[in-house]
Design an enzyme around this catalytic site. Structure first.
Site, PDB file in Angstrom:
ATOM      1  N   CYS A   1      12.911  52.520  18.758  1.00  0.00           N
ATOM      2  CA  CYS A   1      14.266  52.580  18.221  1.00  0.00           C
ATOM      3  C   CYS A   1      14.973  53.801  18.795  1.00  0.00           C
ATOM      4  O   CYS A   1      14.380  54.877  18.856  1.00  0.00           O
ATOM      5  CB  CYS A   1      14.185  52.680  16.701  1.00  0.00           C
ATOM      6  SG  CYS A   1      15.780  52.730  15.891  1.00  0.00           S
TER       7      CYS A   1
ATOM      8  N   HIS B   1      14.885  43.881  12.731  1.00  0.00           N
ATOM      9  CA  HIS B   1      14.943  45.340  12.896  1.00  0.00           C
ATOM     10  C   HIS B   1      16.362  45.848  12.582  1.00  0.00           C
ATOM     11  O   HIS B   1      16.535  46.824  11.853  1.00  0.00           O
ATOM     12  CB  HIS B   1      14.535  45.663  14.348  1.00  0.00           C
ATOM     13  CG  HIS B   1      14.601  47.108  14.750  1.00  0.00           C
ATOM     14  ND1 HIS B   1      13.488  47.819  15.144  1.00  0.00           N
ATOM     15  CD2 HIS B   1      15.645  47.975  14.854  1.00  0.00           C
ATOM     16  CE1 HIS B   1      13.850  49.068  15.462  1.00  0.00           C
ATOM     17  NE2 HIS B   1      15.152  49.180  15.294  1.00  0.00           N
ATOM     18  N   GLU B   2      17.375  45.174  13.118  1.00  0.00           N
ATOM     19  CA  GLU B   2      18.763  45.630  12.932  1.00  0.00           C
ATOM     20  C   GLU B   2      19.243  45.401  11.502  1.00  0.00           C
ATOM     21  O   GLU B   2      19.973  46.235  10.952  1.00  0.00           O
ATOM     22  CB  GLU B   2      19.695  44.943  13.946  1.00  0.00           C
ATOM     23  CG  GLU B   2      19.369  45.232  15.418  1.00  0.00           C
ATOM     24  CD  GLU B   2      19.348  46.718  15.779  1.00  0.00           C
ATOM     25  OE1 GLU B   2      20.027  47.525  15.110  1.00  0.00           O
ATOM     26  OE2 GLU B   2      18.644  47.093  16.728  1.00  0.00           O
TER      27      GLU B   2
ATOM     28  N   HIS C   1      18.111  48.181   9.461  1.00  0.00           N
ATOM     29  CA  HIS C   1      18.983  49.360   9.579  1.00  0.00           C
ATOM     30  C   HIS C   1      20.137  49.275   8.584  1.00  0.00           C
ATOM     31  O   HIS C   1      20.491  50.270   7.939  1.00  0.00           O
ATOM     32  CB  HIS C   1      19.572  49.466  10.995  1.00  0.00           C
ATOM     33  CG  HIS C   1      18.692  50.174  11.986  1.00  0.00           C
ATOM     34  ND1 HIS C   1      18.288  51.476  11.843  1.00  0.00           N
ATOM     35  CD2 HIS C   1      18.153  49.755  13.158  1.00  0.00           C
ATOM     36  CE1 HIS C   1      17.535  51.825  12.874  1.00  0.00           C
ATOM     37  NE2 HIS C   1      17.434  50.795  13.692  1.00  0.00           N
TER      38      HIS C   1
HETATM   39 ZN    ZN Z   1      16.535  50.686  15.457  1.00  0.00          ZN
END
Ligand code: ZN
Length: 86
Positions: free
Chosen positions: A20, A62-63, A66
Site C-alpha cells: 500500500c 483493499h480500497e 480504506h
Molecule cells: Zn492501500
C-alpha cells in the site's frame, strides 16, 4: 467508483500479497473473497452493479477497507508480515 458497497461475496477466499502506498515498504498476505459483486455510483452519477474476481476483487476490497479506516496490515496473516523498513 463512488460510494462502493459490496452486495455479494464468495465464500471462496484467496490469499494475496498486498502492499500500500500508505505503508511504504510493508507487504503481507491477506485473505480476501475471491469474487465480489459491488454497487457504486459512476462518474456520470449512474448507479451500477459489477462483478469482479481475483486481482481486481482484491484491490477493490483493499480500497473499500480504506474508506472504512482499515489498512491491510490490520488484516494481514501475522506470520506473513514483512517489512523492508530500516
Ligand atoms: Zn492501500
Amino acid at each position: 467508483m463512488i460510494n462502493p458497497t459490496i452486495i455479494d461475496k464468495s465464500k471462496e477466499t484467496i490469499l494475496w500479497e498486498e502492499a500500500c502506498i500508505s505503508l511504504p515498504g510493508d507487504t503481507g498476505i491477506v485473505k480476501r473473497h475471491k469474487h465480489i459483486k459491488i454497487e457504486f455510483t459512476d462518474v456520470t452519477g449512474k448507479r451500477q452493479k459489477q462483478k469482479y474476481k481475483d486481482f481486481n476483487a482484491v484491490i477493490i476490497q483493499h480500497e473499500i477497507d480504506h474508506l472504512d479506516g482499515i489498512l491491510f496490515m490490520d488484516k494481514v496473516i501475522p506470520e506473513k508480515k514483512k517489512s523492508t523498513k530500516k
